[in-house]
Design a protein around this motif. Structure first.
Motif, mmCIF file in Angstrom:
data_model
loop_
_atom_site.group_PDB
_atom_site.id
_atom_site.type_symbol
_atom_site.label_atom_id
_atom_site.label_comp_id
_atom_site.label_asym_id
_atom_site.label_seq_id
_atom_site.Cartn_x
_atom_site.Cartn_y
_atom_site.Cartn_z
ATOM 1 N N ALA A 14 2.434 -4.982 1.784
ATOM 2 C CA ALA A 14 1.455 -4.742 0.348
ATOM 3 C C ALA A 14 0.466 -4.124 0.096
ATOM 4 O O ALA A 14 0.153 -3.620 -1.194
ATOM 5 C CB ALA A 14 0.711 -5.899 0.195
ATOM 6 N N LEU A 15 -0.719 -3.892 1.102
ATOM 7 C CA LEU A 15 -1.635 -3.167 1.413
ATOM 8 C C LEU A 15 -0.831 -1.454 0.547
ATOM 9 O O LEU A 15 -1.613 -0.656 -0.089
ATOM 10 C CB LEU A 15 -2.329 -2.869 2.670
ATOM 11 N N TRP A 16 -0.058 -1.086 1.629
ATOM 12 C CA TRP A 16 0.599 0.384 1.256
ATOM 13 C C TRP A 16 1.035 0.403 -0.408
ATOM 14 O O TRP A 16 0.921 1.261 -0.410
ATOM 15 C CB TRP A 16 2.106 0.797 2.183
ATOM 16 N N ASP A 17 1.638 -0.676 -0.701
ATOM 17 C CA ASP A 17 2.228 -0.737 -2.299
ATOM 18 C C ASP A 17 0.980 -0.314 -3.252
ATOM 19 O O ASP A 17 0.890 0.088 -4.198
ATOM 20 C CB ASP A 17 2.855 -1.854 -2.429
ATOM 21 N N ALA A 18 0.107 -1.555 -2.685
ATOM 22 C CA ALA A 18 -0.847 -1.040 -3.487
ATOM 23 C C ALA A 18 -2.187 0.564 -3.476
ATOM 24 O O ALA A 18 -2.303 1.310 -4.543
ATOM 25 C CB ALA A 18 -2.182 -1.585 -3.335
ATOM 26 N N LEU A 19 -1.944 1.209 -2.483
ATOM 27 C CA LEU A 19 -2.288 2.037 -1.841
ATOM 28 C C LEU A 19 -1.738 3.051 -2.888
ATOM 29 O O LEU A 19 -2.339 4.762 -3.936
ATOM 30 C CB LEU A 19 -2.490 2.737 -0.813
ATOM 31 N N ARG A 20 -0.141 3.570 -2.374
ATOM 32 C CA ARG A 20 0.648 4.359 -3.862
ATOM 33 C C ARG A 20 1.030 4.146 -4.988
ATOM 34 O O ARG A 20 0.918 5.461 -5.171
ATOM 35 C CB ARG A 20 1.953 4.627 -2.683
#
Length: 246
Positions: A131-137
């Protein structure tokens, strides 16, 4: 060097070793000698003056297993990263040397040398839930840092770039890491180093598979990011660029 705050969270990967090397420097040793005192690896640090005139820095390291080192913060942190991530640094150096052997030293670096340099100077590894990676990208800073803030307790950001570590001695809000996606399962820095060295691929890295992350926005890394509106600064927390219209 007296300004280094070893309690800062971004120094976690190099803290224990860095304190010991710093102590050697404060006792009067040049940075290269201080690094060698603590070294357990097969290469050596040498004074910058050992680099022959006209020889490329990266090629010299690859050929001799010696790292020319100046007495400054930049090379101090570079040396710490060499000691903590020896396999990855050696692999990056190999790619640089191969590119120099193929193309020579040119005024403008090719895509591979450019990508390697970006990561070597400003890179980091982020181990985080999807979830953090999705938001970061997607550069969804509100979701990344506010809505999902509790999820950062399950994440770890490991700084690799020595120039970024140097700049963070005097932290400023706009400082950005170029982040590579790492699996959560790894715990030790040695495990991270081995994994990362195996990921450094010439064809894949030529495209710069990194994501920009303003490091002082990471929860717990800087007290100022607890203030309302901290992430509203679009000069730092920039939105994702729209894809060009065909």
């Amino acid at each position: 060097m007296e300004r280094i705050d070893w309690g800062a969270p971004w120094l976690g990967a190099v803290r224990d070793l860095g304190v010991r090397v710093q102590r050697e420097v404060f006792e009067g040793k040049p940075v290269a000698e201080a690094l060698n005192v603590l070294s357990t690896v097969s290469f050596r640090f040498v004074p910058q003056s050992d680099l022959p005139e006209g020889t490329a820095y990266e090629q010299y390291i690859w050929d001799t297993r010696r790292v020319p080192t100046r007495d400054n913060l930049h090379d101090f942190f570079n040396g710490l990263v060499w000691l903590q991530f020896p396999r990855t640094k050696r692999r990056l150096n190999q790619l640089q040397a191969q590119a120099i052997a193929a193309d020579g030293v040119q005024a403008v670096r090719g895509p591979l040398r450019d990508a390697v340099t970006v990561f070597d100077e400003n890179g980091a590894l982020l181990q985080a839930p999807d979830a953090l990676w999705d938001a970061l990208r997607s550069r969804d800073w509100q979701r990344l840092f506010i809505d999902l803030r509790p999820l950062w307790a399950e994440a770890r950001l490991v700084l690799f770039g020595h120039a970024l570590l140097e700049k963070l001695v005097a932290p400023r809000k706009p400082m950005v890491a170029h982040v590579f996606h790492a699996p959560i399962a790894m715990n030790s820095i040695a495990d991270v180093d081995g994994w990362l060295a195996d990921q450094v691929d010439a064809s894949a890295w030529s495209t710069k598979p990194f994501t920009p992350l303003p490091v002082l926005g990471v929860p717990g890394w800087w007290p100022a990011n607890q203030a309302p509106g901290f992430y509203d600064d679009a000069q730092v927390f920039r939105p994702l660029r729209a894809a060009p219209v065909p």
